[in-house]
Design an enzyme around this catalytic site. Structure first.
Site, PDB file in Angstrom:
ATOM      1  N   PHE A 159       0.813  -1.231   0.000  1.00 46.26           N
ATOM      2  CA  PHE A 159       0.000   0.000   0.000  1.00 46.26           C
ATOM      3  C   PHE A 159       0.841   1.274   0.000  1.00 46.26           C
ATOM      4  CE2 PHE A 159       0.949  -0.076   4.521  1.00 46.26           C
ATOM      5  CZ  PHE A 159       1.078   1.272   4.812  1.00 46.26           C
ATOM      6  N   LYS A 183      -1.435  -7.396  -9.223  1.00 50.13           N
ATOM      7  CA  LYS A 183      -2.384  -7.443  -8.082  1.00 50.13           C
ATOM      8  C   LYS A 183      -1.978  -6.298  -7.150  1.00 50.13           C
ATOM      9  CE  LYS A 183      -3.094  -8.407  -4.288  1.00 50.13           C
ATOM     10  NZ  LYS A 183      -3.528  -7.386  -3.294  1.00 50.13           N
ATOM     11  N   GLU A 186      -4.977  -3.827  -1.995  1.00 50.30           N
ATOM     12  CA  GLU A 186      -6.415  -3.610  -1.899  1.00 50.30           C
ATOM     13  C   GLU A 186      -6.749  -2.358  -1.083  1.00 50.30           C
ATOM     14  OE1 GLU A 186      -4.539  -5.692  -0.433  1.00 50.30           O
ATOM     15  OE2 GLU A 186      -5.346  -6.574   1.408  1.00 50.30           O
ATOM     16  N   SER A 236       5.429  -6.986   3.170  1.00 47.25           N
ATOM     17  CA  SER A 236       5.993  -7.351   4.477  1.00 47.25           C
ATOM     18  C   SER A 236       6.792  -8.654   4.386  1.00 47.25           C
ATOM     19  CB  SER A 236       4.860  -7.522   5.494  1.00 47.25           C
ATOM     20  OG  SER A 236       4.028  -8.601   5.093  1.00 47.25           O
ATOM     21  N   CYS A 291       9.384   1.796   3.303  1.00 51.47           N
ATOM     22  CA  CYS A 291      10.260   0.661   3.627  1.00 51.47           C
ATOM     23  C   CYS A 291      11.678   1.146   3.882  1.00 51.47           C
ATOM     24  CB  CYS A 291      10.263  -0.363   2.512  1.00 51.47           C
ATOM     25  SG  CYS A 291      11.067   0.233   1.026  1.00 51.47           S
ATOM     26  N   GLU A 391       8.788  -3.989  12.983  1.00 59.03           N
ATOM     27  CA  GLU A 391       8.749  -2.851  12.061  1.00 59.03           C
ATOM     28  C   GLU A 391       7.487  -2.056  12.418  1.00 59.03           C
ATOM     29  OE1 GLU A 391       8.014  -3.820   7.918  1.00 59.03           O
ATOM     30  OE2 GLU A 391       9.028  -1.995   7.271  1.00 59.03           O
TER      31      GLU A 391
HETATM   32  P1  NAD Z   1       1.617  -6.642   3.060  1.00 51.32           P
HETATM   33  O1  NAD Z   1       2.651  -7.695   3.067  1.00 51.32           O
HETATM   34  O2  NAD Z   1       0.557  -6.660   4.081  1.00 51.32           O
HETATM   35  O3  NAD Z   1       0.848  -6.659   1.632  1.00 51.32           O
HETATM   36  C1  NAD Z   1       1.560  -6.744   0.417  1.00 51.32           C
HETATM   37  C2  NAD Z   1       0.686  -7.456  -0.605  1.00 51.32           C
HETATM   38  O4  NAD Z   1       0.436  -8.776  -0.153  1.00 51.32           O
HETATM   39  C3  NAD Z   1      -0.651  -6.784  -0.822  1.00 51.32           C
HETATM   40  O5  NAD Z   1      -0.933  -6.769  -2.209  1.00 51.32           O
HETATM   41  C4  NAD Z   1      -1.621  -7.666  -0.047  1.00 51.32           C
HETATM   42  O6  NAD Z   1      -2.888  -7.724  -0.639  1.00 51.32           O
HETATM   43  C5  NAD Z   1      -0.965  -9.019  -0.104  1.00 51.32           C
HETATM   44  N1  NAD Z   1      -1.266  -9.826   1.100  1.00 51.32           N
HETATM   45  C6  NAD Z   1      -1.547  -9.362   2.356  1.00 51.32           C
HETATM   46  N2  NAD Z   1      -1.725 -10.389   3.219  1.00 51.32           N
HETATM   47  C7  NAD Z   1      -1.535 -11.513   2.501  1.00 51.32           C
HETATM   48  C8  NAD Z   1      -1.568 -12.904   2.843  1.00 51.32           C
HETATM   49  N3  NAD Z   1      -1.843 -13.321   4.081  1.00 51.32           N
HETATM   50  N4  NAD Z   1      -1.325 -13.791   1.861  1.00 51.32           N
HETATM   51  C9  NAD Z   1      -1.036 -13.399   0.606  1.00 51.32           C
HETATM   52  N5  NAD Z   1      -1.006 -12.084   0.231  1.00 51.32           N
HETATM   53  C10 NAD Z   1      -1.249 -11.160   1.157  1.00 51.32           C
HETATM   54  O7  NAD Z   1       2.410  -5.232   3.041  1.00 51.32           O
HETATM   55  P2  NAD Z   1       1.814  -3.754   3.179  1.00 51.32           P
HETATM   56  O8  NAD Z   1       1.321  -3.536   4.554  1.00 51.32           O
HETATM   57  O9  NAD Z   1       0.890  -3.477   2.030  1.00 51.32           O
HETATM   58  O10 NAD Z   1       3.146  -2.897   2.939  1.00 51.32           O
HETATM   59  C11 NAD Z   1       4.040  -2.557   3.965  1.00 51.32           C
HETATM   60  C12 NAD Z   1       5.204  -3.525   4.020  1.00 51.32           C
HETATM   61  O11 NAD Z   1       5.877  -3.563   2.771  1.00 51.32           O
HETATM   62  C13 NAD Z   1       6.266  -3.114   5.040  1.00 51.32           C
HETATM   63  O12 NAD Z   1       6.751  -4.259   5.678  1.00 51.32           O
HETATM   64  C14 NAD Z   1       7.357  -2.479   4.167  1.00 51.32           C
HETATM   65  O13 NAD Z   1       8.641  -2.505   4.725  1.00 51.32           O
HETATM   66  C15 NAD Z   1       7.278  -3.355   2.963  1.00 51.32           C
HETATM   67  N6  NAD Z   1       7.843  -2.703   1.795  1.00 51.32           N
HETATM   68  C16 NAD Z   1       9.062  -3.145   1.360  1.00 51.32           C
HETATM   69  C17 NAD Z   1       9.666  -2.536   0.281  1.00 51.32           C
HETATM   70  C18 NAD Z   1      10.996  -3.002  -0.223  1.00 51.32           C
HETATM   71  O14 NAD Z   1      11.373  -2.638  -1.336  1.00 51.32           O
HETATM   72  N7  NAD Z   1      11.750  -3.784   0.533  1.00 51.32           N
HETATM   73  C19 NAD Z   1       9.022  -1.461  -0.365  1.00 51.32           C
HETATM   74  C20 NAD Z   1       7.770  -1.043   0.121  1.00 51.32           C
HETATM   75  C21 NAD Z   1       7.190  -1.682   1.205  1.00 51.32           C
END
Ligand code: NAD
Length: 506
Positions: A159, A183, A186, A236, A291, A391
């Site tokens: 997000f 994808k 959401e 994440s 991130c 985090e």
């Molecule tokens: P998230 O992991 O909750 O969601 C990421 C994606 O995974 C979304 O599209 C979501 O719909 C999907 N998802 C969520 N739960 C899921 C599950 N149980 N099974 C399968 N898919 C699922 O991450 P977020 O909260 O949207 O973003 C923040 C996180 O992203 C932080 O940890 C941040 O550090 C990380 N991030 C990392 C980078 C990088 O380049 N290393 C860049 C941006 C964000």
């Protein structure tokens, strides 16, 4: 959650993109996209059905047959056009992004801009997707490589950068000759969809780019799908590890860029004003939802006396809606995110960290319903405290102390995450030691958020990354292509060999 003043039927719906058509999902499961500063419901997003995921992949599979053979110049020109369209729509894109995600309008433009740079990079694909050739590896024999597209690739995005991160993925995948199923998060899919519309306007043919929305089930369906060859994930560590394990088990090539706990070392010889400005910007910008946000500063030696000045600086930052002029810190993306961050601040206090600045419950005139947390600073933070071990992904800066550079480096390397880090110093020797010994992907020297430009690739160490090759830059060309090595010999009458040779030689 639906806004009471607006019946669900009047709220616009976010469409799927399948085979070049924006279609309404038949799903019975929907979620509201909510403005985090006001709680206004902006749209409803579907969780796509298994049939819809299959249809998107089938459209991409069909389109791949012709797209993989499309001339490289034709592919590149689409991204030349897309970069122009993104520039022309910069204000509109930033406004959509701020409304659904919360970050300030200038920061939203930065989000779009950092993605735009990858689109510019994709437009140079003619220079990037070059193979190698060795002439006369044996008598009359040449060996050369072809970097061929894989097929249908998929991208799953978080997000916090709803413009930049989708643009890390689909332009490079498509420019290298693949077709794509995206994808988006959401929580804030609207700016992503506007970028996808612009991509179609720029000339991306039907089926080459498809979009499905949803959560766990849709992501699992992509991981398992036999016709998807590669998956790019950013999000994440918990979800990325699951995606990596599940998709590699299904035989896919996978890259996962994941969570972080980014430390900055502050040496006592650093330029104080510049360092404190950099720390405050990197800790509290985007409400800490980057991130690459600096969430821990390790103060070495006398630098520990800078805490009051840092607190004073953080106190001056304006907390308000991202649309308000002069806002430094916008809302967190959701009520749940705000509650989680407030809970971690409470645990930090309970665990014995010193709360130097308390950002809980800020008064934000005109936005009383917003998910705001103001800049928060803890000192005396140690491993074992939740506010350090997790985090936080909010505007919370932890301060730790070290008596030497070596101790500070050991402290950072002992943390499981390895996404970004920085050192502030005037000493070239200290900076060089740091860059050599630190086990973190992105390293800044007097640069607090060292996100690489697309001439390089984003990277990460340890718990922050799974998979060998990073997004954008040169590495992603290798990620999105299969190397084929051709060894060729052409005969004319004078070079036809005589007899059968049963030994291994050319
Ligand atoms: P998230 O992991 O909750 O969601 C990421 C994606 O995974 C979304 O599209 C979501 O719909 C999907 N998802 C969520 N739960 C899921 C599950 N149980 N099974 C399968 N898919 C699922 O991450 P977020 O909260 O949207 O973003 C923040 C996180 O992203 C932080 O940890 C941040 O550090 C990380 N991030 C990392 C980078 C990088 O380049 N290393 C860049 C941006 C964000």
């Amino acid at each position: 959650m639906t806004h009471p003043a607006q019946p669900a039927s009047q709220v616009p719906t976010v469409k799927l993109l399948i085979g070049g058509e924006f279609v309404e999902s038949r799903s019975t499961e929907w979620r509201d996209v909510v403005n985090p500063a006001t709680q206004q419901v902006l749209a409803r997003v579907p969780f796509a059905t298994p049939d819809e995921v299959d249809a998107a992949v089938a459209a991409a599979q069909q389109a791949f047959k012709t797209w993989r053979k499309t001339a490289i110049g034709q592919r590149a020109r689409i991204f030349l056009k897309l970069q122009q369209l993104i520039r022309e729509h910069m204000g509109e894109l930033a406004a959509i992004l701020t409304a659904e995600q919360g970050k300030t309008l200038p920061d939203a433009e930065g989000d779009v801009f950092r993605g735009l740079e990858v689109v510019e990079h994709a437009a140079g694909i003619g220079n990037l997707q070059l193979g190698e050739l060795a002439n006369n590896v044996a008598g009359g024999v040449d060996t050369y490589t072809l970097l061929q597209p894989l097929g249908v690739c998929a991208g799953i995005t978080p997000f916090n950068f709803p413009a930049m991160i989708p643009l890390w993925m689909f332009p490079m995948a498509i420019a290298t000759g693949n077709t794509f199923v995206l994808k988006p998060s959401e929580q804030d899919p609207m700016v992503t969809m506007r970028l996808v519309e612009l991509a179609l306007e720029a000339g991306v043919p039907p089926g080459v780019l498809n979009v499905v929305h949803g959560g766990e089930q849709v992501v699992n369906a992509l991981c398992d799908h036999r016709d998807i060859k590669a998956i790019s994930f950013v999000g994440s560590t918990r979800v990325g590890t699951h995606v990596y394990n599940r998709a590699t088990l299904a035989g896919k090539r996978v890259q996962c860029m994941m969570g972080a706990k980014n430390h900055a070392i502050v040496m006592p010889d650093a330029n104080k004003e510049q360092t404190l400005n950099a720390l405050a910007g990197a800790a509290f910008g985007a409400a800490g939802q980057r991130c690459m946000a600096v969430s821990v500063a390790v103060l070495v030696g006398e630098a520990r006396s800078w805490i009051p000045a840092l607190v004073d600086k953080a106190r001056t930052l304006k907390v308000s809606a991202g649309t308000e002029q002069g806002t430094d810190v916008g809302p967190l993306v959701s009520c749940a995110a705000r509650d989680r961050v407030v809970g971690l601040i409470e645990r930090g206090v309970a665990d014995g960290a010193r709360l130097e600045l308390d950002g809980r419950n800020p008064q934000v005139a005109g936005y009383e319903q917003g998910n705001f947390v103001g800049p928060t600073i803890f000192s005396g933070v140690k491993p074992g405290m939740s506010v350090y071990d997790q985090e936080v992904f909010g505007p919370v800066l932890c301060l730790a102390e070290a008596s030497s550079l070596d101790e500070a480096i050991d402290f950072i390397n002992a943390n499981p995450n390895g996404n970004g880090t920085a050192i502030f110093t005037q000493s070239g020797a200290a900076a060089r030691k740091f860059q050599e010994d630190i086990d973190v992907g992105q390293v800044g020297i007097n640069v607090p958020i060292p996100v690489p430009v697309p001439l390089f690739s984003f990277t990460g160490s340890r718990a922050s990354k799974l998979g060998d090759l990073g997004p954008y830059g040169k590495q992603v060309v290798l990620f999105y292509t299969q190397t084929k090595t051709v060894t060729a010999r052409w005969f004319d009458d004078s070079t036809v060999s005589q007899g059968v040779n049963t030994t291994i030689s050319l």
